[in-house]
Write a protein that holds these residues in place. Sequence first.
Motif, PDB file in Angstrom:
ATOM      1  N   GLY A 334     -17.161  63.584  46.861  1.00 19.56           N
ATOM      2  CA  GLY A 334     -16.286  62.688  46.130  1.00 19.56           C
ATOM      3  C   GLY A 334     -16.956  61.405  45.682  1.00 19.56           C
ATOM      4  O   GLY A 334     -18.179  61.249  45.742  1.00 19.56           O
ATOM      5  N   THR A 335     -16.127  60.475  45.240  1.00 19.11           N
ATOM      6  CA  THR A 335     -16.571  59.163  44.783  1.00 19.11           C
ATOM      7  C   THR A 335     -16.162  58.125  45.812  1.00 19.11           C
ATOM      8  O   THR A 335     -15.024  58.135  46.298  1.00 19.11           O
ATOM      9  N   LEU A 336     -17.083  57.246  46.147  1.00 19.43           N
ATOM     10  CA  LEU A 336     -16.771  56.136  47.044  1.00 19.43           C
ATOM     11  C   LEU A 336     -16.506  54.878  46.225  1.00 19.43           C
ATOM     12  O   LEU A 336     -17.240  54.567  45.285  1.00 19.43           O
ATOM     13  N   GLU A 337     -15.452  54.182  46.569  1.00 22.12           N
ATOM     14  CA  GLU A 337     -15.185  52.861  46.025  1.00 22.12           C
ATOM     15  C   GLU A 337     -15.691  51.839  47.052  1.00 22.12           C
ATOM     16  O   GLU A 337     -15.499  52.028  48.259  1.00 22.12           O
ATOM     17  N   TYR A 338     -16.346  50.792  46.584  1.00 14.22           N
ATOM     18  CA  TYR A 338     -16.928  49.843  47.529  1.00 14.22           C
ATOM     19  C   TYR A 338     -16.861  48.424  46.979  1.00 14.22           C
ATOM     20  O   TYR A 338     -16.817  48.198  45.765  1.00 14.22           O
ATOM     21  N   LYS A 339     -16.858  47.485  47.902  1.00 14.14           N
ATOM     22  CA  LYS A 339     -16.860  46.064  47.561  1.00 14.14           C
ATOM     23  C   LYS A 339     -17.787  45.349  48.529  1.00 14.14           C
ATOM     24  O   LYS A 339     -17.670  45.513  49.751  1.00 14.14           O
ATOM     25  N   ILE A 340     -18.747  44.597  47.992  1.00 18.19           N
ATOM     26  CA  ILE A 340     -19.683  43.844  48.825  1.00 18.19           C
ATOM     27  C   ILE A 340     -19.283  42.377  48.808  1.00 18.19           C
ATOM     28  O   ILE A 340     -19.162  41.770  47.740  1.00 18.19           O
ATOM     29  N   ASP A 341     -19.045  41.837  50.004  1.00 15.34           N
ATOM     30  CA  ASP A 341     -18.582  40.455  50.168  1.00 15.34           C
ATOM     31  C   ASP A 341     -17.305  40.245  49.349  1.00 15.34           C
ATOM     32  O   ASP A 341     -16.367  41.021  49.478  1.00 15.34           O
ATOM     33  N   SER A 342     -17.269  39.255  48.484  1.00 14.81           N
ATOM     34  CA  SER A 342     -16.054  38.980  47.713  1.00 14.81           C
ATOM     35  C   SER A 342     -16.152  39.523  46.290  1.00 14.81           C
ATOM     36  O   SER A 342     -15.396  39.107  45.405  1.00 14.81           O
ATOM     37  N   GLY A 343     -17.085  40.457  46.077  1.00 11.07           N
ATOM     38  CA  GLY A 343     -17.267  41.016  44.739  1.00 11.07           C
ATOM     39  C   GLY A 343     -16.151  41.956  44.331  1.00 11.07           C
ATOM     40  O   GLY A 343     -15.201  42.214  45.086  1.00 11.07           O
ATOM     41  N   ASP A 344     -16.264  42.486  43.128  1.00  6.82           N
ATOM     42  CA  ASP A 344     -15.267  43.420  42.613  1.00  6.82           C
ATOM     43  C   ASP A 344     -15.490  44.808  43.205  1.00  6.82           C
ATOM     44  O   ASP A 344     -16.589  45.171  43.627  1.00  6.82           O
ATOM     45  N   TRP A 345     -14.429  45.618  43.191  1.00  8.39           N
ATOM     46  CA  TRP A 345     -14.552  47.009  43.604  1.00  8.39           C
ATOM     47  C   TRP A 345     -15.346  47.779  42.547  1.00  8.39           C
ATOM     48  O   TRP A 345     -15.151  47.598  41.351  1.00  8.39           O
ATOM     49  N   GLN A 346     -16.267  48.603  43.016  1.00  9.83           N
ATOM     50  CA  GLN A 346     -17.081  49.439  42.148  1.00  9.83           C
ATOM     51  C   GLN A 346     -17.065  50.874  42.662  1.00  9.83           C
ATOM     52  O   GLN A 346     -16.499  51.150  43.721  1.00  9.83           O
ATOM     53  N   ARG A 362     -29.053  63.694  50.059  1.00 12.57           N
ATOM     54  CA  ARG A 362     -29.531  62.667  49.141  1.00 12.57           C
ATOM     55  C   ARG A 362     -29.255  61.278  49.709  1.00 12.57           C
ATOM     56  O   ARG A 362     -28.309  61.091  50.488  1.00 12.57           O
ATOM     57  N   THR A 363     -30.076  60.328  49.311  1.00  8.99           N
ATOM     58  CA  THR A 363     -29.870  58.931  49.680  1.00  8.99           C
ATOM     59  C   THR A 363     -29.616  58.155  48.403  1.00  8.99           C
ATOM     60  O   THR A 363     -30.450  58.153  47.489  1.00  8.99           O
ATOM     61  N   VAL A 364     -28.457  57.549  48.315  1.00 14.07           N
ATOM     62  CA  VAL A 364     -28.075  56.790  47.123  1.00 14.07           C
ATOM     63  C   VAL A 364     -27.627  55.397  47.559  1.00 14.07           C
ATOM     64  O   VAL A 364     -27.048  55.213  48.634  1.00 14.07           O
ATOM     65  N   LEU A 365     -27.904  54.414  46.706  1.00 15.35           N
ATOM     66  CA  LEU A 365     -27.663  53.021  47.067  1.00 15.35           C
ATOM     67  C   LEU A 365     -26.466  52.436  46.335  1.00 15.35           C
ATOM     68  O   LEU A 365     -26.265  52.684  45.148  1.00 15.35           O
ATOM     69  N   PHE A 366     -25.679  51.667  47.067  1.00 14.26           N
ATOM     70  CA  PHE A 366     -24.612  50.897  46.442  1.00 14.26           C
ATOM     71  C   PHE A 366     -25.222  49.766  45.612  1.00 14.26           C
ATOM     72  O   PHE A 366     -24.812  49.517  44.486  1.00 14.26           O
ATOM     73  N   ASP A 367     -26.223  49.100  46.202  1.00 12.34           N
ATOM     74  CA  ASP A 367     -26.840  47.953  45.534  1.00 12.34           C
ATOM     75  C   ASP A 367     -28.195  47.691  46.181  1.00 12.34           C
ATOM     76  O   ASP A 367     -28.333  47.788  47.407  1.00 12.34           O
ATOM     77  N   ASP A 368     -29.215  47.382  45.370  1.00 11.92           N
ATOM     78  CA  ASP A 368     -30.510  46.984  45.928  1.00 11.92           C
ATOM     79  C   ASP A 368     -31.006  45.687  45.294  1.00 11.92           C
ATOM     80  O   ASP A 368     -32.200  45.413  45.278  1.00 11.92           O
ATOM     81  N   GLN A 369     -30.047  44.891  44.811  1.00 13.04           N
ATOM     82  CA  GLN A 369     -30.385  43.604  44.193  1.00 13.04           C
ATOM     83  C   GLN A 369     -29.724  42.438  44.921  1.00 13.04           C
ATOM     84  O   GLN A 369     -29.507  41.369  44.343  1.00 13.04           O
ATOM     85  N   LEU A 370     -29.420  42.607  46.193  1.00 10.53           N
ATOM     86  CA  LEU A 370     -28.715  41.584  46.952  1.00 10.53           C
ATOM     87  C   LEU A 370     -29.672  40.516  47.473  1.00 10.53           C
ATOM     88  O   LEU A 370     -30.872  40.763  47.636  1.00 10.53           O
TER      89      LEU A 370
END
Length: 402
Positions: A334-346, A362-370
């Motif tokens: 499925g699809t994961l919805e996520y929010k990092i800190d006070s950011g928007d849901w993605q 597989r290894t997939v990243l939510f974000d690698d620019q934090l």
Amino acid sequence: MLHSNPLLPLGRVLLILFAITSSGNSEEQARPTNVAQRSDFHNSRISFERDQAGHVAFIGGSITEMNGYRPMVMDYLTQRFPETEFTFTDAGISSTCSTAGAFRLRNDVLVHGKVDLLFIEFAVNDDQDAAHSLEQARRGMEGLIRHTLQHSPTAEIVVTYFVNPEMLEKLQRGETPVSIQAHESVAQHYGATTIHLAQEVADRIDEKKLTWKDYGGVHPAPFGNAIPTSMIAKTLESAWANELPANAKQTPKKLPELLDPQSYTSGDYVPREDLKLGPGWNIQAPDWKTIEGSVRSRHQNRDLITCTVPGSGLSFSFTGSAVGVECVAGPDAGTLEYKIDSGDWQELNLSHRYSKGLHYPRTVLFDDQLKNVKHTISVRLSSKESDYGLKPAVRILNFVAN
């Protein structure tokens, strides 16, 4: 998986030694242009020859996991140093890319102790499975190499570029595949030796001294795997040609500046005890008999972080610049919805083009620019159907953070 002083199948040892010493002239076996030797391999030789103990690790995808170049190189080393007590770490996992490697390196390799010699193979999977950009492939490879040297400053590293048909065609046109460009830039920066098997195969095919069929394809035949084994062995033999000086000492590697500040140089798993699981999330071994799609044996009895209830959430905190999931993604991924800190849901869709009939790792990243500070991430399962029209589910091996 660790192997200490394996019993050597005589037939395989003879095959390797014959390939190294008898199959054509030395220039055909290892052209200097296809081997970039950037180390004198002095450190590993001191461990193997003087200390008579050594930890040799192999990390990569299915080419490393298979009965191929890895056991051949192991056999070469045990023949070369018959009195040495070797520990061999097999960290080859099918379908994994350099991103996955960077985040599982500590758990799969570094926890087993100081590394003397590390072999890396991810060019093919970064190209065909992950379809990484230059930046993504560079961040994974820099993570692997720098993290290893941070842990084991005297480690020596060899990166081998295997090849698939698409990469072969590019090389024959005079182009360099993206994954090899990225990995080579990192290897040059850190002084890691590279074995350009892909170019070697292309050259031999162009010279009509080899066919793709004889080589054996993406997963090489024994004959094909003997080629990189020979190139590696000849490189090491050249480095070890002279007698070891009596006063020789191991020299720690001085780390250069980062190529990319966002590289995964401290990749690791998020401890499961740090996860705050909401209703609908469980840690258990799935009942695979009731789930559509095949699953590989290494995952069948694993306790996974699972959810099949849309809207159900979890959260955890971490300190770092990147965060993601190591999962098995099947037909119902499925699809994961996520929010990092006070950011928007993605959203992050876990499905892969190979997921239709296989629970694909597989290894997939939510974000690698934090920013490299403490963060909190909230995750929930979306109600969207999977790419293959099934009720969504998620099965996570580990959450990862850099």
